[in-house]
Scaffold this active site. Structure first.
Site, short mmCIF file in Angstrom:
data_model
loop_
_atom_site.label_atom_id
_atom_site.label_comp_id
_atom_site.label_asym_id
_atom_site.label_seq_id
_atom_site.Cartn_x
_atom_site.Cartn_y
_atom_site.Cartn_z
CB THR A 277 64.48 21.23 -48.05
OG1 THR A 277 65.24 21.00 -47.22
CG2 THR A 277 64.62 20.86 -49.40
CD GLU A 278 66.76 26.66 -44.69
OE1 GLU A 278 66.72 26.26 -43.60
OE2 GLU A 278 67.58 26.96 -45.37
CB VAL A 279 62.37 21.40 -41.83
CG1 VAL A 279 62.16 20.45 -43.10
CG2 VAL A 279 63.48 21.06 -41.27
#
Length: 317
Positions: A277-279
């Site tokens: 994931t990448e926020v």
């Protein structure tokens, strides 16, 4: 999407075109100051979970006179018939929502979900860099390029040894990360300087996205996570070239990297369903709380997909 205005060869350590040696590494280390406490933020939060989960020390990171216990949280009463799911955070210590997203997931959601899956959560793989809000470890090594044989990173070795010590085969692994403005203002320039290469400025995507495994793509799994997370925060669009961080967007909010060959954490288990994931915590339209919530929702959606897939498979037998 943010375009950073940086000039090549402007990093304050080293000589342009020359890789770092011991002198430059020492200068870099001297600049890394503690900004927060692993014990206060992470270990205390894990201690509060001991009445509901099995907590263990799976290793220790030692740098000089500093040492950090490495902690794993495991759901109780594992059963062979259940899928095993690994959640990791803090492989890059500066990526705050990954650490606190993993902890919040365990606190608020793991217990009921452990009726359907066996859960192993490692909230903070890299505690030294967590305290210094940095991507690299003490040796200026990126742990998330070091999950491979003869790894030079203590953090990566310890996690690989933990997984190897378990008899279970993992069905899914969700590795929680962030992409921040400092990737362009600090970490990529530092990487270029460390390796004696010119720095080539890039762009920072505004929003949440996922990295799928190019060697084992699972598009339905990725899209199930995107669909859930977009209810919490916005999904990153592609740039003018149809890319996110230099890779083609293969589906809304999804790119692909070869996990194993790059030594990425998400490739460490060989699980069928894997994602990174990448926020984007620097977004003008997302709060730190939203970023943590997005990480939690990504884990929940991943587990829901795995459970549904297992039930569908069982129904076909």
């Amino acid at each position: 999407m943010h375009i950073m205005n940086l000039t090549p060869d402007s990093y304050p350590i080293g000589t342009p075109g020359q890789p770092w040696g011991a002198t430059e590494l020492a200068e870099w280390r001297a600049r890394q100051m503690k900004q927060r406490s692993y014990a206060a933020d992470v270990l205390n939060a894990i201690d509060a979970l001991r009445s509901r989960f099995d907590v263990s020390t799976y290793g220790e990171v030692r740098y000089g006179d500093e040492h950090y216990p490495l902690m794993a949280i495991r759901s109780r009463h594992w059963q062979a018939a259940r899928p095993c799911v690994l959640v990791t955070g803090g492989v890059h210590g500066y990526e705050t929502s990954g650490v606190h997203g993993a902890l919040q997931f365990v606190d608020q959601h793991a217990q009921p979900l452990s009726e359907a899956v066996n859960l192993l959560v490692v909230p903070c793989v890299s505690p030294w860099s967590y305290e210094r809000v940095h991507r690299w470890n003490f040796d200026a090594i990126d742990p998330n390029r070091s999950f491979r044989e003869s790894s030079p990173a203590q953090e990566s070795v310890a996690l690989m040894q933990l997984i190897a010590s378990l008899a279970e085969r993992f069905t899914a692994h969700i590795d929680l990360h962030e992409t921040t403005d400092t990737d362009e203002s600090e970490y990529r320039p530092a990487l270029a300087a460390r390796d004696g290469l010119p720095f080539e400025p890039g762009t920072i995507p505004d929003g949440f996205y996922l990295v799928d495994d190019a060697g084992n793509p699972q598009p339905a799994f990725q899209q199930a996570i995107i669909a859930a997370v977009q209810k919490v925060t916005h999904i990153a669009p592609a740039d003018a070239d149809g890319q996110i961080i230099g890779s083609p967007m293969v589906a809304p909010g999804v790119i692909r990297y070869p996990f194993k060959s790059l030594g990425l954490c998400a490739g460490v288990t060989g699980a069928r369903y894997t994602t990174t994931t990448e926020v984007y915590p620097d977004s003008a339209i997302a709060t730190p709380e939203q970023c943590i919530a997005a990480q939690v929702e990504a884990v929940r959606a991943a587990i829901a997909f795995v459970v549904a897939a297992q039930r569908a498979s069982a129904d076909m037998l």
